[in-house]
Scaffold this motif. Sequence first.
Motif, PDB file in Angstrom:
ATOM      1  N   ALA A  27      53.171  27.444  22.484  1.00 17.85           N
ATOM      2  CA  ALA A  27      53.740  26.656  22.689  1.00 17.85           C
ATOM      3  C   ALA A  27      55.244  26.981  23.301  1.00 17.85           C
ATOM      4  O   ALA A  27      55.746  27.721  23.043  1.00 17.85           O
ATOM      5  N   SER A  28      55.892  26.168  24.035  1.00 14.32           N
ATOM      6  CA  SER A  28      56.969  26.403  24.890  1.00 14.32           C
ATOM      7  C   SER A  28      58.057  26.192  24.162  1.00 14.32           C
ATOM      8  O   SER A  28      58.372  25.359  23.307  1.00 14.32           O
ATOM      9  N   VAL A  29      58.893  27.435  24.073  1.00 13.92           N
ATOM     10  CA  VAL A  29      60.193  27.581  23.405  1.00 13.92           C
ATOM     11  C   VAL A  29      61.408  27.427  24.249  1.00 13.92           C
ATOM     12  O   VAL A  29      61.535  28.187  25.133  1.00 13.92           O
TER      13      VAL A  29
ATOM     14  N   THR B  85      66.502  17.579  13.898  1.00 17.72           N
ATOM     15  CA  THR B  85      65.489  17.015  12.567  1.00 17.72           C
ATOM     16  C   THR B  85      64.150  16.737  12.763  1.00 17.72           C
ATOM     17  O   THR B  85      63.980  16.104  13.876  1.00 17.72           O
ATOM     18  N   GLY B  86      63.245  17.180  12.076  1.00 19.36           N
ATOM     19  CA  GLY B  86      61.819  16.753  12.507  1.00 19.36           C
ATOM     20  C   GLY B  86      61.303  17.228  13.609  1.00 19.36           C
ATOM     21  O   GLY B  86      60.155  16.810  13.905  1.00 19.36           O
ATOM     22  N   ARG B  87      61.857  18.352  13.929  1.00 17.72           N
ATOM     23  CA  ARG B  87      60.868  19.149  15.072  1.00 17.72           C
ATOM     24  C   ARG B  87      59.838  19.994  14.345  1.00 17.72           C
ATOM     25  O   ARG B  87      59.925  20.568  13.433  1.00 17.72           O
ATOM     26  N   ALA B  88      58.729  19.985  15.446  1.00 19.60           N
ATOM     27  CA  ALA B  88      57.657  20.586  14.991  1.00 19.60           C
ATOM     28  C   ALA B  88      57.835  22.207  14.752  1.00 19.60           C
ATOM     29  O   ALA B  88      58.503  22.795  15.478  1.00 19.60           O
ATOM     30  N   ALA B  89      57.304  22.878  14.077  1.00 17.77           N
ATOM     31  CA  ALA B  89      57.294  24.250  13.520  1.00 17.77           C
ATOM     32  C   ALA B  89      56.314  24.819  14.642  1.00 17.77           C
ATOM     33  O   ALA B  89      55.283  24.588  15.034  1.00 17.77           O
ATOM     34  N   VAL B  90      56.833  26.286  14.959  1.00 15.40           N
ATOM     35  CA  VAL B  90      56.058  27.038  15.727  1.00 15.40           C
ATOM     36  C   VAL B  90      54.781  27.505  15.000  1.00 15.40           C
ATOM     37  O   VAL B  90      55.308  28.111  13.970  1.00 15.40           O
TER      38      VAL B  90
ATOM     39  N   GLN C 161      65.242  13.324  15.251  1.00 18.02           N
ATOM     40  CA  GLN C 161      66.705  12.917  15.773  1.00 18.02           C
ATOM     41  C   GLN C 161      67.003  14.375  16.155  1.00 18.02           C
ATOM     42  O   GLN C 161      67.106  15.324  15.723  1.00 18.02           O
ATOM     43  N   VAL C 162      67.692  14.398  17.400  1.00 27.13           N
ATOM     44  CA  VAL C 162      68.456  15.424  17.951  1.00 27.13           C
ATOM     45  C   VAL C 162      69.814  14.983  18.106  1.00 27.13           C
ATOM     46  O   VAL C 162      70.039  14.230  19.271  1.00 27.13           O
ATOM     47  N   GLY C 163      70.784  15.711  17.518  1.00 28.82           N
ATOM     48  CA  GLY C 163      72.228  14.992  17.563  1.00 28.82           C
ATOM     49  C   GLY C 163      72.294  13.564  17.358  1.00 28.82           C
ATOM     50  O   GLY C 163      71.651  12.960  16.524  1.00 28.82           O
ATOM     51  N   ASP C 164      72.587  12.804  18.437  1.00 32.26           N
ATOM     52  CA  ASP C 164      72.623  11.080  18.211  1.00 32.26           C
ATOM     53  C   ASP C 164      71.382  10.506  19.040  1.00 32.26           C
ATOM     54  O   ASP C 164      71.445   9.546  18.973  1.00 32.26           O
ATOM     55  N   GLN C 165      70.513  11.287  19.567  1.00 30.67           N
ATOM     56  CA  GLN C 165      69.485  10.716  20.113  1.00 30.67           C
ATOM     57  C   GLN C 165      68.215  10.547  19.235  1.00 30.67           C
ATOM     58  O   GLN C 165      67.838  11.698  18.644  1.00 30.67           O
ATOM     59  N   SER C 166      67.435   9.461  19.491  1.00 32.86           N
ATOM     60  CA  SER C 166      66.227   9.166  18.715  1.00 32.86           C
ATOM     61  C   SER C 166      65.127   9.959  19.735  1.00 32.86           C
ATOM     62  O   SER C 166      64.874   9.379  21.062  1.00 32.86           O
ATOM     63  N   VAL C 167      64.296  10.717  19.452  1.00 25.50           N
ATOM     64  CA  VAL C 167      63.352  11.282  20.295  1.00 25.50           C
ATOM     65  C   VAL C 167      62.164  11.391  19.865  1.00 25.50           C
ATOM     66  O   VAL C 167      61.727  11.066  18.359  1.00 25.50           O
ATOM     67  N   VAL C 168      60.988  11.751  20.259  1.00 25.54           N
ATOM     68  CA  VAL C 168      59.597  12.103  19.702  1.00 25.54           C
ATOM     69  C   VAL C 168      59.587  13.717  19.751  1.00 25.54           C
ATOM     70  O   VAL C 168      59.660  14.131  20.664  1.00 25.54           O
ATOM     71  N   LEU C 169      59.035  14.070  18.882  1.00 19.11           N
ATOM     72  CA  LEU C 169      58.916  15.417  18.505  1.00 19.11           C
ATOM     73  C   LEU C 169      57.404  15.876  18.590  1.00 19.11           C
ATOM     74  O   LEU C 169      56.583  15.285  18.263  1.00 19.11           O
ATOM     75  N   SER C 170      57.404  16.968  19.479  1.00 15.39           N
ATOM     76  CA  SER C 170      56.185  17.627  19.820  1.00 15.39           C
ATOM     77  C   SER C 170      55.302  18.207  18.681  1.00 15.39           C
ATOM     78  O   SER C 170      55.927  18.818  17.809  1.00 15.39           O
ATOM     79  N   ASP C 171      53.994  17.963  18.705  1.00 15.18           N
ATOM     80  CA  ASP C 171      52.946  18.754  17.704  1.00 15.18           C
ATOM     81  C   ASP C 171      52.671  19.993  18.685  1.00 15.18           C
ATOM     82  O   ASP C 171      51.741  19.779  19.332  1.00 15.18           O
ATOM     83  N   ASP C 172      53.398  20.998  18.441  1.00 12.24           N
ATOM     84  CA  ASP C 172      53.107  22.244  19.081  1.00 12.24           C
ATOM     85  C   ASP C 172      51.701  22.834  19.309  1.00 12.24           C
ATOM     86  O   ASP C 172      51.220  22.980  20.214  1.00 12.24           O
ATOM     87  N   GLU C 173      51.068  22.970  17.966  1.00  7.92           N
ATOM     88  CA  GLU C 173      49.933  23.477  17.746  1.00  7.92           C
ATOM     89  C   GLU C 173      48.922  22.185  18.489  1.00  7.92           C
ATOM     90  O   GLU C 173      47.837  22.931  19.000  1.00  7.92           O
TER      91      GLU C 173
END
Length: 406
Positions: free
Chosen positions: A12-14, A25-30, A367-379
């Motif tokens: 998965a891309s780093v 916050t809430g980022r998918a783990a490798v 959440q990334v800083g003050d941005q609401s984002v969608v976190l990838s399911d890397d696997e």
Amino acid sequence: MASSPDPYAGRASVPGPAPDPGRITGRAAVPPEVDYAGYDGGYDSGYAPGYPPGAGRARPGRGGGRPPGGPRPALVGKRRRWRKVLVTTAVVVALVLGLGAGGIYFYVRELEKNMGRVEAFSPIYGERPDKPVSGTLNVLILGSDSRDPDAPGGGVYRADTIMLLHVPSSRDQAYLISIPRDLWVYIPLSPDGTAGDTEAKINAATAFGGVPLAVMAVENYTGVRVDQVMMIDFAGFVEVTDALGGVEMYIEQTITSIHGDHRVFEEGHQHLNGEEALDYIRQRYQFADGDFTRMRNQQQFLKALMGKAADSGTLTNPAKLNAFLQTATRTLTVDEEFSLLSVGWKLRNLRGDNLTFLTSPHNGAGQVGDQSVVLSDDEGAAELYAAVRHDQMAQWAADHPDAVRE
């Protein structure tokens, strides 16, 4: 057909330097079982052999970003403006059906003159993903909405819809993968070197570097080579829908539009004209999961439109078919290599009932800083896009029945 070893398998891309755990916050783990040893930069010459996760960014001016199968299935982006899609897939399939019915070469050439053209591939630098299996077709669909009431400045060039249409080599099925516009990914350096090379929402790519950078960002995240690009403005979608006499859609819950005349959409099966359908698929604030429901409604609309376009009443009525094809082609902007005859032939067997809808695997909002984002399911993303690359989507869909929408 046998396929060569997949250089992206299990990766998965780093993006860039290792992120500050306190910032994201809430980022998918490798996935812990991922083996980075021996990664030779096959996706992108901007990487040194044996590139380890979190060991810095791609070299400026080179291949642009993490390999979609690399240390984390692509996760980075920035803001963006654009939105060009939805109707596109339906339009293209309908065009194909029209070709099969009419089959007049010169007529098709005249239709091609209606479409806009954009340099999508020529500005791209560095190496691009290979295609382990020949005969497949991958189309990047971008959607914009120049009249969206919610978009600042009228919404011009603001990214809204991103889809990857995959047609296997058998040409008897198609898979339409919606990529959340807020998916947090790595955006490669733009072709002109002035922007990008950073993490951001994926829909920021067009704002940073136009269509070429959008292609680079999607290829970097997925590891899938994009063969064609199509764009459409939602404003044109109204005319396309009306040219077909409207569409039938199922309304999940009764809602009141927050736009215009605040029309009420009643739960149940409803017949919608162009303006009504566009209004409905714009709605998101009334739903508990916001943009995710809107993506599902967009997918439902595409299938309804395709079904209507393939209806015998359209194909057997020359005047109605011509009106639809003329309207549809005027709404499209395509890449510089796009051939209506070629793409139409490849999609000639498609109908609404053999198109499968799904959404790129993700871990929901974060959440990334003050941005609401969608976190990838890397696997999950790595597995899905490996299936796309190796023409194994039928098996993937069978193994993940809960992920697909027929």
